[in-house]
Design a protein around this motif. Structure first.
Motif, PDB file in Angstrom:
ATOM      1  N   LEU A   1       9.998   3.186  -3.786  1.00 10.05           N
ATOM      2  CA  LEU A   1       8.915   2.299  -3.394  1.00 10.05           C
ATOM      3  C   LEU A   1       9.218   0.866  -3.809  1.00 10.05           C
ATOM      4  CD1 LEU A   1       5.877   4.501  -4.498  1.00 10.05           C
ATOM      5  CD2 LEU A   1       6.782   4.223  -2.189  1.00 10.05           C
ATOM      6  N   GLY A   2       8.819  -0.076  -2.987  1.00  7.76           N
ATOM      7  CA  GLY A   2       9.036  -1.489  -3.268  1.00  7.76           C
ATOM      8  C   GLY A   2       7.935  -2.067  -4.120  1.00  7.76           C
ATOM      9  N   VAL A   3       7.791  -1.566  -5.331  1.00  8.25           N
ATOM     10  CA  VAL A   3       6.754  -2.034  -6.252  1.00  8.25           C
ATOM     11  C   VAL A   3       7.208  -1.688  -7.667  1.00  8.25           C
ATOM     12  CG1 VAL A   3       5.469   0.137  -6.141  1.00  8.25           C
ATOM     13  CG2 VAL A   3       4.267  -1.983  -6.729  1.00  8.25           C
ATOM     14  N   ASP A   4       6.754  -2.447  -8.654  1.00  8.40           N
ATOM     15  CA  ASP A   4       7.091  -2.161 -10.040  1.00  8.40           C
ATOM     16  C   ASP A   4       6.494  -0.825 -10.469  1.00  8.40           C
ATOM     17  OD1 ASP A   4       8.472  -4.530 -10.383  1.00  8.40           O
ATOM     18  OD2 ASP A   4       6.704  -5.633 -11.053  1.00  8.40           O
ATOM     19  N   ALA A   5       7.243  -0.079 -11.264  1.00  8.26           N
ATOM     20  CA  ALA A   5       6.742   1.204 -11.765  1.00  8.26           C
ATOM     21  C   ALA A   5       5.488   1.017 -12.611  1.00  8.26           C
ATOM     22  CB  ALA A   5       7.831   1.901 -12.584  1.00  8.26           C
TER      23      ALA A   5
ATOM     24  N   SER B   1       0.885  20.006   1.598  1.00  5.27           N
ATOM     25  CA  SER B   1       1.570  19.971   2.890  1.00  5.27           C
ATOM     26  C   SER B   1       2.401  18.699   2.960  1.00  5.27           C
ATOM     27  CB  SER B   1       0.575  20.026   4.057  1.00  5.27           C
ATOM     28  OG  SER B   1      -0.075  18.769   4.215  1.00  5.27           O
ATOM     29  N   TRP B   2       3.361  18.665   3.882  1.00  4.07           N
ATOM     30  CA  TRP B   2       4.229  17.492   3.996  1.00  4.07           C
ATOM     31  C   TRP B   2       3.453  16.273   4.489  1.00  4.07           C
ATOM     32  CZ3 TRP B   2       8.359  17.663   1.334  1.00  4.07           C
ATOM     33  CH2 TRP B   2       9.063  18.850   1.165  1.00  4.07           C
ATOM     34  N   THR B   3       2.534  16.486   5.423  1.00  7.90           N
ATOM     35  CA  THR B   3       1.744  15.350   5.913  1.00  7.90           C
ATOM     36  C   THR B   3       0.826  14.810   4.824  1.00  7.90           C
ATOM     37  OG1 THR B   3       1.798  16.295   8.150  1.00  7.90           O
ATOM     38  CG2 THR B   3       0.174  14.575   7.714  1.00  7.90           C
ATOM     39  N   ALA B   4       0.234  15.721   4.048  1.00  9.12           N
ATOM     40  CA  ALA B   4      -0.610  15.278   2.939  1.00  9.12           C
ATOM     41  C   ALA B   4       0.215  14.511   1.903  1.00  9.12           C
ATOM     42  CB  ALA B   4      -1.282  16.481   2.288  1.00  9.12           C
ATOM     43  N   LEU B   5       1.446  14.937   1.694  1.00  7.44           N
ATOM     44  CA  LEU B   5       2.321  14.235   0.750  1.00  7.44           C
ATOM     45  C   LEU B   5       2.640  12.838   1.261  1.00  7.44           C
ATOM     46  CD1 LEU B   5       4.064  14.130  -1.765  1.00  7.44           C
ATOM     47  CD2 LEU B   5       5.881  15.294  -0.499  1.00  7.44           C
ATOM     48  N   ALA B   6       2.947  12.718   2.572  1.00 10.22           N
ATOM     49  CA  ALA B   6       3.218  11.399   3.151  1.00 10.22           C
ATOM     50  C   ALA B   6       2.016  10.479   3.011  1.00 10.22           C
ATOM     51  CB  ALA B   6       3.615  11.557   4.620  1.00 10.22           C
ATOM     52  N   ALA B   7       0.819  11.026   3.232  1.00  9.42           N
ATOM     53  CA  ALA B   7      -0.390  10.214   3.099  1.00  9.42           C
ATOM     54  C   ALA B   7      -0.620   9.794   1.650  1.00  9.42           C
ATOM     55  CB  ALA B   7      -1.599  11.001   3.620  1.00  9.42           C
ATOM     56  N   ALA B   8      -0.337  10.688   0.711  1.00 11.41           N
ATOM     57  CA  ALA B   8      -0.515  10.357  -0.705  1.00 11.41           C
ATOM     58  C   ALA B   8       0.419   9.233  -1.134  1.00 11.41           C
ATOM     59  CB  ALA B   8      -0.276  11.601  -1.559  1.00 11.41           C
ATOM     60  N   ILE B   9       1.630   9.231  -0.600  1.00  8.88           N
ATOM     61  CA  ILE B   9       2.596   8.182  -0.943  1.00  8.88           C
ATOM     62  C   ILE B   9       2.229   6.871  -0.255  1.00  8.88           C
ATOM     63  CG2 ILE B   9       5.017   7.482  -0.746  1.00  8.88           C
ATOM     64  CD1 ILE B   9       5.735  10.480  -0.978  1.00  8.88           C
ATOM     65  N   ALA B  10       1.760   6.956   0.982  1.00  7.12           N
ATOM     66  CA  ALA B  10       1.421   5.742   1.737  1.00  7.12           C
ATOM     67  C   ALA B  10       0.271   4.974   1.102  1.00  7.12           C
ATOM     68  CB  ALA B  10       1.075   6.112   3.185  1.00  7.12           C
ATOM     69  N   ARG B  11      -0.558   5.638   0.320  1.00  9.92           N
ATOM     70  CA  ARG B  11      -1.713   4.966  -0.283  1.00  9.92           C
ATOM     71  C   ARG B  11      -1.318   3.902  -1.289  1.00  9.92           C
ATOM     72  NH1 ARG B  11      -3.335   7.295  -5.439  1.00  9.92           N
ATOM     73  NH2 ARG B  11      -1.903   8.970  -6.017  1.00  9.92           N
ATOM     74  N   PHE B  12      -0.044   3.912  -1.748  1.00  9.31           N
ATOM     75  CA  PHE B  12       0.373   2.939  -2.750  1.00  9.31           C
ATOM     76  C   PHE B  12       0.644   1.564  -2.157  1.00  9.31           C
ATOM     77  CE2 PHE B  12       1.772   6.952  -4.916  1.00  9.31           C
ATOM     78  CZ  PHE B  12       0.816   6.895  -5.915  1.00  9.31           C
ATOM     79  N   ASP B  13       0.561   1.417  -0.841  1.00  8.71           N
ATOM     80  CA  ASP B  13       0.663   0.109  -0.193  1.00  8.71           C
ATOM     81  C   ASP B  13       1.937  -0.620  -0.602  1.00  8.71           C
ATOM     82  OD1 ASP B  13       0.021  -2.019   1.414  1.00  8.71           O
ATOM     83  OD2 ASP B  13      -1.268  -2.989  -0.066  1.00  8.71           O
ATOM     84  N   ALA B  14       3.088   0.031  -0.351  1.00  8.70           N
ATOM     85  CA  ALA B  14       4.390  -0.564  -0.683  1.00  8.70           C
ATOM     86  C   ALA B  14       5.410  -0.087   0.338  1.00  8.70           C
ATOM     87  CB  ALA B  14       4.821  -0.151  -2.091  1.00  8.70           C
ATOM     88  N   ASP B  15       6.500  -0.829   0.481  1.00 11.06           N
ATOM     89  CA  ASP B  15       7.586  -0.399   1.352  1.00 11.06           C
ATOM     90  C   ASP B  15       8.150   0.921   0.834  1.00 11.06           C
ATOM     91  OD1 ASP B  15       7.291  -2.639   2.917  1.00 11.06           O
ATOM     92  OD2 ASP B  15       8.816  -3.793   1.849  1.00 11.06           O
ATOM     93  N   ILE B  16       8.458   1.834   1.769  1.00 10.24           N
ATOM     94  CA  ILE B  16       8.861   3.196   1.404  1.00 10.24           C
ATOM     95  C   ILE B  16      10.224   3.515   1.984  1.00 10.24           C
ATOM     96  CG2 ILE B  16       8.262   5.649   1.547  1.00 10.24           C
ATOM     97  CD1 ILE B  16       5.338   4.725   2.038  1.00 10.24           C
ATOM     98  N   THR B  17      11.114   4.043   1.151  1.00  9.11           N
ATOM     99  CA  THR B  17      12.396   4.596   1.605  1.00  9.11           C
ATOM    100  C   THR B  17      12.451   6.046   1.163  1.00  9.11           C
ATOM    101  OG1 THR B  17      13.516   2.463   1.372  1.00  9.11           O
ATOM    102  CG2 THR B  17      14.901   4.429   1.492  1.00  9.11           C
ATOM    103  N   VAL B  18      12.550   6.959   2.105  1.00  7.89           N
ATOM    104  CA  VAL B  18      12.557   8.387   1.777  1.00  7.89           C
ATOM    105  C   VAL B  18      13.939   8.782   1.256  1.00  7.89           C
ATOM    106  CG1 VAL B  18      12.266  10.730   2.656  1.00  7.89           C
ATOM    107  CG2 VAL B  18      10.772   8.898   3.474  1.00  7.89           C
ATOM    108  N   VAL B  19      13.955   9.402   0.088  1.00  7.98           N
ATOM    109  CA  VAL B  19      15.191   9.947  -0.473  1.00  7.98           C
ATOM    110  C   VAL B  19      15.409  11.367   0.030  1.00  7.98           C
ATOM    111  CG1 VAL B  19      16.394  10.536  -2.612  1.00  7.98           C
ATOM    112  CG2 VAL B  19      14.988   8.471  -2.507  1.00  7.98           C
ATOM    113  N   GLY B  20      14.351  12.127   0.130  1.00  4.96           N
ATOM    114  CA  GLY B  20      14.457  13.482   0.654  1.00  4.96           C
ATOM    115  C   GLY B  20      13.232  14.292   0.266  1.00  4.96           C
ATOM    116  N   PRO B  21      13.102  15.451   0.883  1.00  5.98           N
ATOM    117  CA  PRO B  21      13.965  16.067   1.894  1.00  5.98           C
ATOM    118  C   PRO B  21      13.628  15.575   3.302  1.00  5.98           C
ATOM    119  CG  PRO B  21      12.193  17.556   1.349  1.00  5.98           C
ATOM    120  CD  PRO B  21      12.022  16.353   0.455  1.00  5.98           C
TER     121      PRO B  21
END
Length: 325
Positions: free
Chosen positions: A251-255, A283-303
């Motif tokens: 994520l493009g944000v400070d830890a 679920s995978w979609t719920a996981l994507a939504a949970a990550i998107a809530r952080f309002d930062a640029d996202i690069t998926v490492v996997g899977p």
């Protein structure tokens, strides 16, 4: 060539950054001659700094420990890092060193130059433990030092774990590492009686003396302490392992900005404005939504399933912006 006082401070700063310094390398870094290096080392010795010299064509130098503590030298960034570390320790009662850290922080601040004190005074850092079912028990600092010393010197430990029972033989373990996770302290060790690796809560350990014999260190499974401890916690609320879908992103944000909001994931600082997050969901979609809530640029490492879930989520959200019927 810099003035003698400035040159001595620069030399002392270099000697503190590594164990051994060849004389030629010191001369190169300070842009002075080997003869001047030798003279400056002698001046530092006169001021109480124990500097050992190695024989050879060019010689070498090492800053050792003396019977008295001479003045220490920190550059600005080291002083800031030390202040942050002490603030975390001072607000972490489970460490067993909170009071000592607070006193050390006050002492260091008193000797700082005004320009640096003005930079550090606005820093206010508090360690906040993640929610747990029961509060973390405080661990005596002496116990942590004893565990760490045994791991460093490769000495077998004899200990009771849980309720003390003088009639029960002590457990024999080969200590590997002392770690902290979710506000608690743990000992990673190889249990000789069970012939397997174990993670012991430090507050439940009662040490028996004396220690056992020295041992040859074993290779920790996987080679990474943090990954090993995390894997042993899977299935509990301490990690993401209980979820059927687990993914990792950068994520493009400070830890530090995310830490208060990540209670069941693994967060790792990668540098200014970047961190790695491992999180789980049902679920995978719920996981994507949970990550998107952080309002930062996202690069998926996997899977790959997580990448597909982000695409599916984007399509679903795009449909919500269309005309309604």
């Amino acid at each position: 060539m810099p003035k003698t006082s400035a040159r001595l401070l620069a030399l002392l700063s270099l000697l503190q950054t590594r164990r051994d310094w060849p004389g030629s390398l010191l001369a190169e870094r300070l842009d002075i001659s080997l003869r001047t290096v030798r003279r400056d080392v002698d001046r530092l010795r006169e001021l109480g700094y124990p500097i050992a010299a190695a024989k050879g064509p060019e010689g070498g130098y090492r800053l050792g420990a003396g019977t008295d503590l001479p003045p220490l030298l920190f550059d600005d960034e080291q002083a800031i890092a030390l202040t942050l570390a002490l603030q975390v320790a001072a607000t972490s009662p489970a460490s067993g060193h909170a009071e000592a850290a607070a006193r050390a922080l006050h002492t260091i601040r008193q000797v700082m130059p005004a320009r640096l004190r003005n930079r550090i005074d606005p820093l206010r850092v508090t360690a906040v433990a993640q929610p747990t079912t029961r509060p973390a028990a405080a661990v005596d600092g002496g116990k942590l030092l004893a565990l760490s010393a045994a791991a460093h010197s490769h000495e077998t430990l004899r200990l009771d774990y849980g309720a003390e029972d003088p009639d029960r033989p002590p457990r024999r373990v080969e200590p590997h590492h002392v770690v902290t996770s979710n506000g608690r302290w743990y000992l990673v060790a190889f249990d000789l009686d069970r012939q397997d690796w174990r993670v012991f809560r430090a507050d439940r350990i009662t040490l028996r003396t004396p220690n056992g014999p020295r041992f040859s260190p074993r290779q920790l499974p996987g080679g990474d302490v943090a990954a090993f401890v995390t894997s042993r916690f899977r299935g509990s609320t301490d990690t993401t392992g209980a979820w059927p879908c687990t993914g990792t992103v950068v994520l493009g944000v400070d830890a530090a900005a995310l830490a208060p909001y990540v209670h069941d994931g693994v967060l790792e600082e990668l540098g200014p404005g970047r961190c790695r997050l491992t999180l789980g969901s049902w679920s995978w979609t719920a996981l994507a939504a949970a990550i998107a809530r952080f309002d930062a640029d996202i690069t998926v490492v996997g899977p790959p399933e997580l990448t597909h879930a982000f695409a599916h989520l984007a399509q679903r959200l795009a449909r919500t912006t269309g005309p309604t019927t």
